[in-house]
Write a protein that holds these residues in place. Structure first.
Motif, PDB file in Angstrom:
ATOM      1  N   ARG A  93      -0.578  -0.584  10.877  1.00 19.95           N
ATOM      2  CA  ARG A  93      -1.942  -0.679  10.339  1.00 19.95           C
ATOM      3  C   ARG A  93      -1.909  -0.919   8.835  1.00 19.95           C
ATOM      4  N   ARG A  94      -1.021  -0.207   8.134  1.00 18.24           N
ATOM      5  CA  ARG A  94      -0.889  -0.373   6.681  1.00 18.24           C
ATOM      6  C   ARG A  94      -0.429  -1.783   6.333  1.00 18.24           C
TER       7      ARG A  94
ATOM      8  N   SER B 245      -4.290  -8.618   4.604  1.00 21.91           N
ATOM      9  CA  SER B 245      -5.674  -9.014   4.306  1.00 21.91           C
ATOM     10  C   SER B 245      -6.039  -8.712   2.862  1.00 21.91           C
ATOM     11  N   ALA B 246      -5.698  -7.522   2.399  1.00 22.04           N
ATOM     12  CA  ALA B 246      -6.087  -7.097   1.049  1.00 22.04           C
ATOM     13  C   ALA B 246      -5.380  -7.902  -0.036  1.00 22.04           C
TER      14      ALA B 246
ATOM     15  N   GLU C 104      -3.251  -4.293   7.028  1.00 29.07           N
ATOM     16  CA  GLU C 104      -4.258  -4.148   5.968  1.00 29.07           C
ATOM     17  C   GLU C 104      -3.796  -4.834   4.682  1.00 29.07           C
ATOM     18  N   ALA C 105      -2.512  -4.687   4.361  1.00 26.80           N
ATOM     19  CA  ALA C 105      -1.969  -5.301   3.147  1.00 26.80           C
ATOM     20  C   ALA C 105      -2.024  -6.826   3.218  1.00 26.80           C
TER      21      ALA C 105
ATOM     22  N   HIS D 154      -1.383 -13.400  10.491  1.00 27.78           N
ATOM     23  CA  HIS D 154      -2.570 -12.865   9.814  1.00 27.78           C
ATOM     24  C   HIS D 154      -3.042 -13.772   8.686  1.00 27.78           C
TER      25      HIS D 154
ATOM     26  N   THR E  20      -3.587  -6.762  16.482  1.00 22.41           N
ATOM     27  CA  THR E  20      -3.831  -5.506  15.763  1.00 22.41           C
ATOM     28  C   THR E  20      -2.564  -4.664  15.826  1.00 22.41           C
TER      29      THR E  20
ATOM     30  N   ARG F  89      -3.881 -11.086   0.354  1.00 15.94           N
ATOM     31  CA  ARG F  89      -3.643 -12.397   0.961  1.00 15.94           C
ATOM     32  C   ARG F  89      -2.983 -13.394   0.006  1.00 15.94           C
TER      33      ARG F  89
ATOM     34  N   GLY G 100       0.835  -1.196   0.000  1.00 18.62           N
ATOM     35  CA  GLY G 100       0.000   0.000   0.000  1.00 18.62           C
ATOM     36  C   GLY G 100       0.869   1.245   0.000  1.00 18.62           C
TER      37      GLY G 100
END
Length: 186
Positions: free
Chosen positions: A79-80, A86-87, A83-84, A158, A167, A89, A66
């Motif tokens: 956080r980035r 999950s986005a 998120e990456a 993750h 988190t 995977r 990201g």
């Protein structure tokens, strides 16, 4: 754009959509709009093409991680990254598959080792917001190595158990707690 570049773009797309193991020669050729023989001509094998595309995606960072965070806010960075995971995977699973394949392929292992060295530098840059050319070797070796190890472990958590993986705030709390147990410098 030539066939080589089309194939690399198609391979990056396939890595993000299908992963390494599920991508076929036909998928790559079709996505690139070239013949299947073009893969052998330009890269020698499907694996060599996918490996190069994977390393280039990791090098560029933005597609895999990201957009970069501003400054040195570790919370925003974590956080980035989370998120990456999950986005993207399928891409991260392909990354892990490559690590495992590298254990049986000396050339790939050498490429992976070079990528890890570059990854340490990139992680140190992300944490310090300092240009890689200005980072000391000690900073890359210490801060970059530890950050890369944390990223790798968090990625595996993750991918394997996203519901109970930490988190960004929990990662930061854990780092603070760990720091309390560090021995005094000698």
């Amino acid at each position: 754009m030539g066939n080589r570049e089309k194939l690399l773009e198609a391979a990056r797309q396939c890595l993000f959509e299908k992963g390494y193991e599920r991508t076929t020669v036909r998928d790559l050729a079709s996505a690139a709009g070239v013949s299947m023989a073009a893969i052998g001509y330009h890269f020698g094998s499907k694996e060599a093409l996918l490996n190069q595309a994977l390393f280039e995606a990791l090098d560029s960072g933005e597609q895999a991680f990201g957009p970069p965070a501003d400054g040195t806010d570790l919370g925003a960075l974590w956080r980035r990254l989370i998120e990456a995971f999950s986005a993207n995977r399928t891409f991260w699973i392909a990354n892990l598959e490559t690590v495992l394949r590298a254990q049986r392929d000396p050339d790939l292992r050498e490429q992976m080792a070079a990528g890890l060295r570059q990854g340490r530098s990139g992680m140190a840059r992300e944490v310090t917001a300092t240009a890689e050319t200005e980072l000391s070797e000690d900073t890359i070796r210490t801060l970059g190595s530890v950050q890369l190890a944390l990223v790798s472990g968090l990625m595996m958590q993750h991918l394997t158990d996203p519901e109970s993986a930490p988190t960004a705030d929990e990662v930061l709390a854990g780092l603070r707690a760990l720091a309390a147990y560090l021995p005094d410098e000698t």
